[in-house]
Enzyme design. Sequence first.
Site, short mmCIF file in Angstrom:
data_model
loop_
_atom_site.label_atom_id
_atom_site.label_comp_id
_atom_site.label_asym_id
_atom_site.label_seq_id
_atom_site.Cartn_x
_atom_site.Cartn_y
_atom_site.Cartn_z
N LEU A 124 0.83 -1.21 0.00
CA LEU A 124 0.00 0.00 0.00
C LEU A 124 0.86 1.26 0.00
O LEU A 124 2.02 1.23 0.42
CB LEU A 124 -0.88 0.03 1.26
CG LEU A 124 -1.95 -1.06 1.40
CD1 LEU A 124 -2.60 -0.96 2.78
CD2 LEU A 124 -2.99 -0.94 0.30
N SER A 125 0.28 2.35 -0.42
CA SER A 125 0.94 3.65 -0.30
C SER A 125 1.22 3.91 1.19
O SER A 125 0.35 3.70 2.03
CB SER A 125 0.02 4.74 -0.86
OG SER A 125 0.62 6.01 -0.69
N GLY A 126 2.43 4.30 1.49
CA GLY A 126 2.80 4.58 2.87
C GLY A 126 3.22 3.36 3.67
O GLY A 126 3.52 3.45 4.86
N GLY A 149 5.94 1.64 3.24
CA GLY A 149 7.39 1.70 3.50
C GLY A 149 8.26 1.27 2.34
O GLY A 149 9.47 1.09 2.51
N LYS A 150 7.69 1.12 1.16
CA LYS A 150 8.46 0.63 0.00
C LYS A 150 9.66 1.53 -0.31
O LYS A 150 10.78 1.05 -0.45
CB LYS A 150 7.55 0.53 -1.24
CG LYS A 150 6.34 -0.37 -1.05
CD LYS A 150 5.48 -0.42 -2.30
CE LYS A 150 4.86 0.89 -2.70
NZ LYS A 150 3.92 1.46 -1.68
N THR A 151 9.41 2.81 -0.43
CA THR A 151 10.48 3.74 -0.79
C THR A 151 11.54 3.80 0.31
O THR A 151 12.75 3.78 0.02
CB THR A 151 9.90 5.16 -1.03
OG1 THR A 151 8.93 5.06 -2.08
CG2 THR A 151 10.98 6.14 -1.44
N SER A 205 1.83 -1.70 -7.26
CA SER A 205 1.56 -2.91 -8.06
C SER A 205 0.48 -3.77 -7.41
O SER A 205 0.76 -4.87 -6.93
CB SER A 205 2.84 -3.70 -8.32
OG SER A 205 3.70 -3.81 -7.22
P1 ADP Z 1 5.67 3.93 0.26
O1 ADP Z 1 6.89 4.11 -0.59
O2 ADP Z 1 5.29 2.50 0.45
O3 ADP Z 1 4.51 4.78 -0.19
P2 ADP Z 1 7.14 5.42 2.24
O4 ADP Z 1 8.45 4.69 2.31
O5 ADP Z 1 7.11 6.68 1.40
O6 ADP Z 1 6.00 4.42 1.74
O7 ADP Z 1 6.65 5.80 3.72
C1 ADP Z 1 6.67 4.86 4.76
C2 ADP Z 1 6.72 5.60 6.12
O8 ADP Z 1 6.71 4.63 7.16
C3 ADP Z 1 7.97 6.43 6.31
O9 ADP Z 1 7.61 7.63 6.95
C4 ADP Z 1 8.84 5.55 7.23
O10 ADP Z 1 9.71 6.31 8.03
C5 ADP Z 1 7.80 4.82 8.07
N1 ADP Z 1 8.22 3.53 8.63
C6 ADP Z 1 8.07 3.13 9.91
N2 ADP Z 1 8.57 1.89 10.12
C7 ADP Z 1 9.06 1.48 8.94
C8 ADP Z 1 9.71 0.28 8.53
N3 ADP Z 1 9.95 -0.75 9.34
N4 ADP Z 1 10.08 0.19 7.22
C9 ADP Z 1 9.82 1.21 6.39
N5 ADP Z 1 9.23 2.36 6.72
C10 ADP Z 1 8.84 2.52 7.99
#
Ligand code: ADP
Length: 184
Positions: free
Chosen positions: A13-15, A17-19, A86
């Site tokens: 999902l968006s948010g 942690g992928k990026t 995806s």
């Molecule tokens: P996505 O790319 O999936 O949309 P982002 O990486 O942009 O998501 O955002 C994920 C958020 O979750 C960030 O603010 C990150 O700091 C937080 N986060 C907390 N715990 C984790 C973890 N274990 N792995 C990745 N991100 C995490």
Amino acid sequence: MNQRGVTVWFTGLSGSGKTTITQAVAEKLRARQHQFEILDGDIVRQNLTKGLGFSKEDRDENIRRVGFVAHLLTRNGVIVLVSAISPYREIREEVRQRIGNFVEVYVNAPLDVCEQRDVKGLYQKARAGEIAKFTGIDDPYEAPLNPEIECLTGQETLEESVAKVLSKLESLDYLPTTAMLKDS
Ligand code: ADP
């Protein structure tokens, strides 16, 4: 360096942690002097797949094009980190079959956690009806059934998530083990 190419495909999902995980894994690969490339969904949509929308057809076409580029790089020995929601299982499987050297990472955080983070403010907009077809709100997300790796980012630290990815790549022989690195 003799390096086996592989596509490491982060879906979630968006948010979720992928990026964040992708960037942290990339840091580790850089430190170990591996050749890698990042294909990030948001950046790809501004370039390679500009103009595509969020219907199922367009989402699938987006992923097909990303998969095409990932395949070219992978067969030339690059470690490709793909970070893209995806949401559809079938197209992920199609890309997996085409690329062969493919490792799927399910970045799994509950919707309410992603929504609380709301990194880009998109969930708020989706709830307010300002964005339609938002994955998890009014568009489907089909979770992987057998991902090589699952990062539970709602309950594990970023370091733990990164370690899971690296150790799996090591056990699948895409990366030398850290023990081997110390020996050499
Ligand atoms: P996505 O790319 O999936 O949309 P982002 O990486 O942009 O998501 O955002 C994920 C958020 O979750 C960030 O603010 C990150 O700091 C937080 N986060 C907390 N715990 C984790 C973890 N274990 N792995 C990745 N991100 C995490």
